[in-house]
Design a protein around this motif. Structure first.
Motif, short mmCIF file in Angstrom:
data_model
loop_
_atom_site.label_atom_id
_atom_site.label_comp_id
_atom_site.label_asym_id
_atom_site.label_seq_id
_atom_site.Cartn_x
_atom_site.Cartn_y
_atom_site.Cartn_z
N GLY A 273 -3.02 -16.82 -4.31
CA GLY A 273 -2.41 -16.83 -5.63
C GLY A 273 -1.15 -15.99 -5.75
N TYR A 274 -0.29 -16.44 -6.66
CA TYR A 274 0.86 -15.66 -7.12
C TYR A 274 0.74 -15.56 -8.63
N VAL A 275 1.01 -14.37 -9.18
CA VAL A 275 1.01 -14.16 -10.62
C VAL A 275 2.31 -13.48 -11.00
N GLY A 276 3.04 -14.05 -11.95
CA GLY A 276 4.27 -13.42 -12.40
C GLY A 276 5.23 -14.43 -13.00
N ARG A 277 6.41 -13.94 -13.37
CA ARG A 277 7.44 -14.82 -13.91
C ARG A 277 7.88 -15.80 -12.84
N LEU A 278 8.23 -17.01 -13.29
CA LEU A 278 8.78 -18.01 -12.38
C LEU A 278 10.27 -18.04 -12.62
N ALA A 279 10.97 -17.18 -11.91
CA ALA A 279 12.41 -16.99 -12.07
C ALA A 279 13.03 -16.79 -10.69
N PRO A 280 14.32 -17.04 -10.55
CA PRO A 280 14.94 -16.97 -9.22
C PRO A 280 14.71 -15.68 -8.46
N GLU A 281 14.74 -14.53 -9.17
CA GLU A 281 14.61 -13.25 -8.47
C GLU A 281 13.22 -13.05 -7.86
N LYS A 282 12.24 -13.82 -8.31
CA LYS A 282 10.87 -13.69 -7.78
C LYS A 282 10.69 -14.43 -6.46
N GLN A 283 11.56 -15.38 -6.14
CA GLN A 283 11.57 -16.07 -4.85
C GLN A 283 10.20 -16.67 -4.49
N VAL A 284 9.58 -17.30 -5.47
CA VAL A 284 8.25 -17.88 -5.28
C VAL A 284 8.30 -19.04 -4.29
N GLU A 285 9.46 -19.62 -4.08
CA GLU A 285 9.59 -20.71 -3.11
C GLU A 285 9.22 -20.27 -1.69
N LEU A 286 9.14 -18.96 -1.44
CA LEU A 286 8.73 -18.48 -0.13
C LEU A 286 7.29 -18.86 0.20
N LEU A 287 6.55 -19.35 -0.78
CA LEU A 287 5.18 -19.81 -0.55
C LEU A 287 5.12 -21.22 0.02
N SER A 288 6.27 -21.84 0.26
CA SER A 288 6.26 -23.23 0.73
C SER A 288 5.51 -23.39 2.04
N GLY A 289 5.67 -22.45 2.96
CA GLY A 289 4.96 -22.52 4.22
C GLY A 289 3.46 -22.35 4.06
N VAL A 290 3.05 -21.55 3.09
CA VAL A 290 1.63 -21.35 2.81
C VAL A 290 1.01 -22.66 2.31
N CYS A 291 1.77 -23.40 1.50
CA CYS A 291 1.27 -24.68 1.00
C CYS A 291 0.95 -25.66 2.13
N ALA A 292 1.64 -25.51 3.25
CA ALA A 292 1.44 -26.43 4.37
C ALA A 292 0.26 -26.06 5.26
N LEU A 293 -0.34 -24.89 5.04
CA LEU A 293 -1.45 -24.46 5.88
C LEU A 293 -2.70 -25.28 5.57
N GLU A 294 -3.40 -25.69 6.61
CA GLU A 294 -4.62 -26.46 6.43
C GLU A 294 -5.71 -25.59 5.82
N GLY A 295 -6.41 -26.12 4.85
CA GLY A 295 -7.52 -25.40 4.25
C GLY A 295 -7.12 -24.32 3.27
N ALA B 118 -9.62 -12.12 -9.81
CA ALA B 118 -10.81 -11.84 -9.01
C ALA B 118 -11.29 -13.05 -8.23
N SER B 119 -10.86 -14.24 -8.63
CA SER B 119 -11.29 -15.47 -7.96
C SER B 119 -10.38 -15.86 -6.80
N LEU B 120 -9.32 -15.10 -6.57
CA LEU B 120 -8.44 -15.36 -5.44
C LEU B 120 -9.06 -14.82 -4.15
N ASP B 121 -8.64 -15.41 -3.04
CA ASP B 121 -9.00 -14.87 -1.73
C ASP B 121 -7.89 -13.97 -1.18
N VAL B 122 -6.66 -14.32 -1.49
CA VAL B 122 -5.49 -13.53 -1.08
C VAL B 122 -4.49 -13.58 -2.22
N PHE B 123 -3.85 -12.44 -2.51
CA PHE B 123 -2.75 -12.41 -3.49
C PHE B 123 -1.45 -12.21 -2.73
#
Length: 375
Positions: free
Chosen positions: A204-226, A264-269
């Motif tokens: 999980g990611y929690v926070g504002r969705l704005a350019p300075e947060k660089q949430v797009e860095l999670l793109s590789g995580v999205c590709a992980l199996e499982g 609390a329901s996340l496995d990794v933040f």
């Protein structure tokens, strides 16, 4: 003690400045001090203000162009009037930038000490949004904070930045965390089944969705199996992120008990933004017993013990984020150990503890003023 908090943001806004200002006001009231908050008006009006812990003065404001969730206060006499009418002993300036500068000026005219709380990496934002302007941003920061009796930095990294850029009279004041609301036993198996029906690892990611947060860095995580990526929050970057993060679940804004269950329901933040002066969501994840992956920059350096409560990775490196998540996904025992260590590390960081430390700073400033002989 009579305190006026002049803040650039206040609930129902959801951001670090608003949350910290609210917790500060609550603590002052709980300790028997008399407090007034001055904040920009919200788009929704004042319907939510009845839940404020003390009197609240709203100043007319306009939405920031291109980022309507952020509102900028307009010139108003209400700031000076509130300080004078409350007969303030101290003016607390939360993230001073526009409204806070007026509060600083009013405090100076009235001879009231001012404590400025540094919370936003304006220089980092200048690089993100304009590609330049970092030097000008630091000139602005230095000009604003040099007028305060004391500037409080939320992390050792922020304190070092302020000192290196010539801001005088700087102290360290971290943020508290609600360890009663955010705790491991809020884990919700029904929620988990809804987010990851095939038993995926929930990142999980929690926070504002704005350019300075660089949430797009999670793109590789999205590709992980499982692995299932869950994004909590809203902001101008959401449409683009929904395209950049295929398969991710976007929950929008969550607050209160609902947010605590999600944490609390996340496995990794994972936090991705490299410009955090503190990073409250990292603390909330740790309080929830969740291992953290965060950039080795800014506030997370004080919060995450690499190899103990989580993993620090090079900033702006999507491969490093992906690899850190993958290493944790393969080792449930390590995730549990990091999560337990994170909870233990933050258990003493209550808002009451850090609030008392703030009151100590107020008293130091007042004592310093009394010690200076009249001209």
């Amino acid at each position: 003690m009579r305190v006026v908090i002049v803040t650039e943001s206040f609930p129902p806004d959801v951001n670090g400045v608003a949350h910290c200002a609210l917790q500060t006001a609550r603590h002052l009231v709980d300790r028997g001090h008399e407090c007034v908050v001055v904040a920009p008006a919200t788009a929704a009006g004042h319907a939510a203000d009845a839940s404020a812990p003390c009197p609240l003065v709203r100043v007319p404001s306009l939405p920031l162009p291109g980022y309507p969730q952020v509102r900028v206060a307009l010139p108003s006499r209400r700031v000076a009037a509130a300080i004078a009418e409350h007969r303030a002993d101290v003016v607390h300036l939360a993230g001073p930038f526009v409204l806070g500068v007026r509060g600083m000026a009013a405090a100076a005219r009235l001879g009231v000490p001012a404590v400025a709380v540094y919370q936003t990496d304006l220089a980092g934002y200048a690089r993100t949004y304009m590609g330049a302007g970092e030097a000008a941003a630091w000139r602005r920061i230095r000009s604003v904070h040099a007028a305060a009796d004391l500037t409080l930095a939320p992390s050792s990294s922020a304190l070092r930045d302020l000192t290196e850029h010539g801001v005088p009279r700087v102290g360290l004041w971290p943020r508290g965390v609600d360890t009663v609301r955010f705790r491991p036993d809020r884990r919700d198996e029904e929620l988990r089944r809804g987010l990851a029906p095939n038993g995926e690892l929930i990142v999980g990611y929690v926070g504002r969705l704005a350019p300075e947060k660089q949430v797009e860095l999670l793109s590789g995580v999205c590709a992980l199996e499982g692995v299932r990526v869950v994004v909590v929050g809203d902001g101008p970057s959401r449409p683009g992120l929904e395209q950049a993060l295929p398969g991710a679940v976007f929950l929008g804004r969550r607050t209160g008990e609902e947010l605590a269950r999600v944490f609390a329901s996340l496995d990794v933040f994972v936090h991705t933004g490299p410009f955090e002066t503190f990073c409250q969501t990292v603390q909330e994840a740790m309080a929830s017993g969740v291992p953290v992956v965060a950039p080795a920059a800014g506030g997370p350096l004080d919060l995450v013990a690499h190899g103990s409560t989580g993993l620090l990775v090079p900033p702006r490196d999507p491969a490093a984020v992906r690899d850190a998540v993958w290493s944790l996904s393969a080792d449930p025992a390590l995730r549990a150990a990091y999560g337990a260590a994170g909870r233990a590390k933050v258990e003493g960081r209550t808002w009451a503890a850090v609030g008392d430390r703030l009151i100590g700073y107020y008293r130091d400033v007042l004592a310093s003023r009394r010690a200076v002989p009249a001209a």
